[in-house]
Structure formats: structure tokens, C-alpha cells
Write an enzyme that holds these catalytic residues in place. Structure first.
Site, PDB file in Angstrom:
ATOM      1  N   ARG A 262       0.844  -1.199   0.000  1.00  0.00           N
ATOM      2  CA  ARG A 262       0.000   0.000   0.000  1.00  0.00           C
ATOM      3  C   ARG A 262       0.874   1.242   0.000  1.00  0.00           C
ATOM      4  NH1 ARG A 262      -4.772  -1.734   4.347  1.00  0.00           N
ATOM      5  NH2 ARG A 262      -5.392  -3.619   3.230  1.00  0.00           N
ATOM      6  N   ARG A 277       2.561   1.100  10.397  1.00  0.00           N
ATOM      7  CA  ARG A 277       1.993   1.460   9.095  1.00  0.00           C
ATOM      8  C   ARG A 277       3.099   1.384   8.051  1.00  0.00           C
ATOM      9  NH1 ARG A 277      -2.792   3.973   8.015  1.00  0.00           N
ATOM     10  NH2 ARG A 277      -3.022   4.547  10.197  1.00  0.00           N
ATOM     11  N   GLU A 349      -6.430  -0.745  15.492  1.00  0.00           N
ATOM     12  CA  GLU A 349      -7.027  -1.711  14.561  1.00  0.00           C
ATOM     13  C   GLU A 349      -6.047  -2.808  14.180  1.00  0.00           C
ATOM     14  OE1 GLU A 349      -7.993  -2.164   9.896  1.00  0.00           O
ATOM     15  OE2 GLU A 349      -7.878  -0.124  10.680  1.00  0.00           O
ATOM     16  N   SER A 352     -10.255  -5.701  10.072  1.00  0.00           N
ATOM     17  CA  SER A 352     -11.547  -5.173   9.634  1.00  0.00           C
ATOM     18  C   SER A 352     -12.288  -6.302   8.943  1.00  0.00           C
ATOM     19  CB  SER A 352     -11.377  -4.003   8.661  1.00  0.00           C
ATOM     20  OG  SER A 352     -11.010  -2.820   9.325  1.00  0.00           O
ATOM     21  N   ARG A 390       1.042  -6.328  12.769  1.00  0.00           N
ATOM     22  CA  ARG A 390       0.404  -5.680  13.927  1.00  0.00           C
ATOM     23  C   ARG A 390       0.214  -6.672  15.070  1.00  0.00           C
ATOM     24  NH1 ARG A 390      -3.584  -0.690  12.298  1.00  0.00           N
ATOM     25  NH2 ARG A 390      -2.076   0.349  10.926  1.00  0.00           N
TER      26      ARG A 390
END
Length: 429
Positions: A262, A277, A349, A352, A390
Site C-alpha cells: 500500500r 503502518r 485496529e 476489519s 500488527r
């Protein structure tokens, strides 16, 4: 992708649902283009029927020796053919405009989704585990002595730039163990089919799951036109792209461990320290393809699959329903699972889990057919199970000790050949 028939029937309801996501009313524009398209198609069909009728009379005129009528009919057929070509082109242009407009719109949220602008308006629905009381100030993952030898940001920056990390030694092995633990749990306990997919895909696949046309800047494209996947949702969901499945084939439940890429466009200045991130990361992704009547129950099942991984690792978490302003464009309902990170003193987070209804299926033209019935669009769902990096962060931060070592979750011991901790100097022991 939206059903144009539903918009024709209830344009005000369509606009009202989109307005909850901050989108201005658009049904009037959609219906105007749709009306133009339909009018041109009807006119072309009428002109074709007239041309066919005139063509039948040409032979009769020739047989009678009526040259004037013969010439008139030939000219009429030629005029009709020119009109048909023009009308067909206009219909195609309107159809492309309509498709582009519908493709760029987000999915409609379910009625029970909370309204809101951002994460502050999300609603907690579940909480598991109590954050540990530390006798010392807990550190962030990149500060923990046990992690320092195996987490190299400087060398990664030399190789690739910012937002990359080089993992080695005990940290690399722990990262691998986490991914293997997740896969084995989902396959053996949750009944998902392990799948190895490409990480390079064509434009059509990115359109199918909604990354294109609107969110291309969030992903990387190669010079020869492939896209690096931002998540295995793209590849797993598109397995059914263009297919009409037998009802007995459903539900299909897939899981894949892949590299993800990403660009993090728009996230400048956010989470720049450590590996929270990254431009390149690994994720264990779950995807389900179901009949429409089964998708709500499947969403709850998938949420539980992701939560179970954290429960087995003993990591405190909470689950929230995302509000309309925080939900991804393709989702109708999303559950975010947030793990407790003591170094940040916050829940962050880690998964999801979204249900998309038939939004992606319409883009992919993915259907199923019940015996004796007409083809219907499937429903698609996706969810992280979990983001591996994560989860590594959470294991390190929640297991850190005052002497700089890290105690590892018992659930991971079999995947680490019985090792139970990382010493302060970065060794598995």
C-alpha cells in the site's frame, strides 16, 4: 456497483443512503443518463425494424421493375443504417458514462449502521480481556530491548526508503510463527480453505473489488500494467469473477497468507515510528462468498474467527461497528477489531471484517443459480485474520518484561519448537 433498477424505483431512498456517507444527491444525474441510454437503444431498435421492413420491399420493387421505388427503398435502408450506427454509438457513450458514475459511488450502508464522521463515532459492541497492569512504564515495540536486534529500520530505509523494516533472528521467526498459527487455526478449526494466490493482478480484478477507479493512488502499479495487491481480498474474491456458481458450491470460505502493498496515500505523518503502518506487510486474509440470505450470519462468524486468534494469544481487544464516515467504500457493515497496545496506551485496529452485499458481485458479474431458478448475484465478505505485523507488535508490547525480555503467548509455543520467550539480547529461549 449499484442496481440501476433499484435506483429507478426508489431514487430518493438511494440519495438518502448515500448522503449518510457524505455523498451529494446523484440519482437525478444517474437517471438522466439512463434515460438517454434507454431512449437511444429504443430508437436504434425502431430504426432497425424499419430498415428490415424496407429491405424486404426492395426485392419486390426490383421484381416489378419499379426503379424509382427501388432507389427510394435503398436510400431509406442506407439512412436507417446510418441512424442505427449513430444511435448505437450514443447509447454506448451513455452506457459508459453510467457505468463510470456507478463504479465511483460507495456502497450503501445498512440502516442500522451508526451515523458519524470518523472513528470517534464508532460504536463498541464487544470487549475481551483486561489490559495488563505493568509495574513499569511499557515501551513501544521498537523500543523493547528484546526486539531491537531483530527489527532494523535503518537498513530497510537504505534498501527501500521509509516505512519498510528488515526483520531477522527471533523477531523474524516469531513473525513467521504467527502467520502459521493463524493459517492453521483458520483451516483446522474454522473450516477455511487455504489458498496461495498471485500478488500481481490485472486492472479488472482491482475494479472487481472496488480499488479502482477511485482508489488507485492507494496501490502500486508496475510499468507493464499489473497491480501489486493491497490485500488478498482482491485475489480471493475475484476467484468467482464472471462465474455462475451452482447453489451447492456456496458458501465458499477462503484464507490466504500474502504480502500486501500500500502506498499509504494521505497518511503522511501518521504512525511514522516503528512498523505499525508500512508500505509492505503480511496479512492472513479471509474471504467468504455466500447466498444473500446467509451473509449477515457469515459476517458474525468471520468476526468471531478473527477474535478467536486474539483470544488464543491472550491479547486484550475490543470490537466496534464502524460509523458511516469511517467505513470503507465497498462495505455495507464493518466490524473493526482493535488490539490493546500498552506502549501506546490505546486500542489499535488489527482487523476489519466487512460484508459487501452484492456490491462487488455486480462489479465482477459473479452469480449463483439455485436448481430451477434464475441466476442471482452472490454476496461477498472479507476480513483480516489477522494483520501479521500488527499482531507481532501486540505480542511484543503485551509480553514485555521489566528486564527487557518478552514472554511469548502459550498458544505459539508449538510453532516455536517449545520456545517461550525472547531474551533481552534478542534470543529465543
Amino acid at each position: 456497483m449499484h442496481d440501476i433498477r433499484a435506483i429507478r424505483e426508489k431514487p430518493a431512498a438511494f440519495d438518502a443512503a448515500l448522503s449518510r456517507r457524505g455523498v451529494a444527491p446523484v440519482s437525478a444525474e444517474i437517471l438522466a443518463i439512463d434515460e438517454t441510454r434507454r431512449a437511444r437503444i429504443l430508437a436504434a431498435e425502431t430504426a432497425q425494424a424499419e430498415a428490415n421492413a424496407a429491405a424486404k420491399l426492395i426485392g419486390q420493387a426490383k421484381a416489378k421493375g419499379d426503379d424509382a421505388e427501388f432507389d427510394r427503398l435503398r436510400a431509406e435502408v442506407a439512412d436507417r443504417k446510418a441512424a442505427i450506427a449513430s444511435l448505437t454509438d450514443e447509447a454506448k457513450t451513455a452506457d459508459a458514462q453510467l457505468n463510470d458514475l456507478l463504479m465511483a459511488l460507495p456502497n450503501l450502508p445498512y440502516d442500522d449502521i451508526p451515523d458519524g464522521k470518523d472513528e470517534a463515532d464508532n460504536v463498541e459492541i464487544n470487549r475481551w480481556g483486561d489490559p495488563r497492569n505493568f509495574a513499569f512504564k511499557p515501551l513501544e515495540h521498537y523500543e523493547i530491548p528484546a526486539a531491537l536486534p531483530g527489527m532494523d529500520f535503518e537498513t530497510a530505509a537504505k534498501l527501500s526508503g521509509s516505512r519498510f523494516v528488515l526483520l531477522s533472528g527471533a523477531i523474524a521467526r516469531l513473525h513467521r510463527a504467527l502467520a502459521q498459527f493463524m493459517l492453521d487455526t483458520h483451516v483446522e478449526e474454522h473450516g477455511l480453505a487455504e489458498t496461495i494466490t498471485p500478488v500481481l493482478v490485472r486492472d479488472e480484478m482491482m475494479y472487481g473489488t472496488g480499488q479502482l477507479p477511485k482508489f488507485g493512488e492507494d496501490s502500486y502499479r508496475t510499468t507493464n500494467g499489473w497491480w501489486l495487491i493491497p490485500t488478498a481480498e482482491v485475489t480471493l474474491t475475484n476467484i468467482v469473477n464472471g462465474e455462475t456458481l451452482d447453489e451447492s458450491y456456496l458458501p465458499r470460505r477462503y484464507v490466504a497468507h500474502t504480502q500486501c502493498f500500500r502506498s499509504e496515500a494521505g497518511s503522511a505523518g501518521r504512525d511514522t515510528s516503528g512498523m505499525l503502518r508500512q508500505h509492505q506487510f503480511e496479512k492472513v486474509e479471509m474471504v467468504s462468498v455466500t447466498k444473500p440470505e446467509d451473509s449477515d450470519a457469515e459476517h458474525l462468524r468471520m468476526t468471531k474467527c478473527a477474535e478467536t486468534i486474539l483470544e488464543k494469544l491472550g491479547l486484550p481487544f475490543r470490537t466496534v461497528v464502524l460509523c458511516t464516515g469511517d467505513m470503507g467504500a465497498g462495505a455495507r457493515r464493518t466490524h473493526d477489531i482493535e488490539v490493546w497496545l500498552p506502549g501506546q496506551n490505546a486500542y489499535r485496529e488489527i482487523s476489519s471484517v466487512s460484508t459487501c452485499g452484492d456490491y462487488q458481485a455486480r462489479r465482477m458479474n459473479a452469480r449463483y443459480r439455485a436448481e430451477g431458478g434464475k441466476p442471482q448475484f452472490v454476496h461477498t465478505l472479507n476480513g483480516s485474520g489477522l494483520a501479521v505485523g500488527r499482531t507481532l507488535i501486540a505480542v511484543l508490547e503485551n509480553g514485555q518484561e521489566e528486564d527487557g525480555s518478552v514472554t511469548l503467548p502459550e498458544a505459539l509455543h508449538p510453532w516455536l519448537r517449545g520456545k517461550t520467550r525472547i531474551t533481552a539480547d534478542g534470543q529465543l529461549a
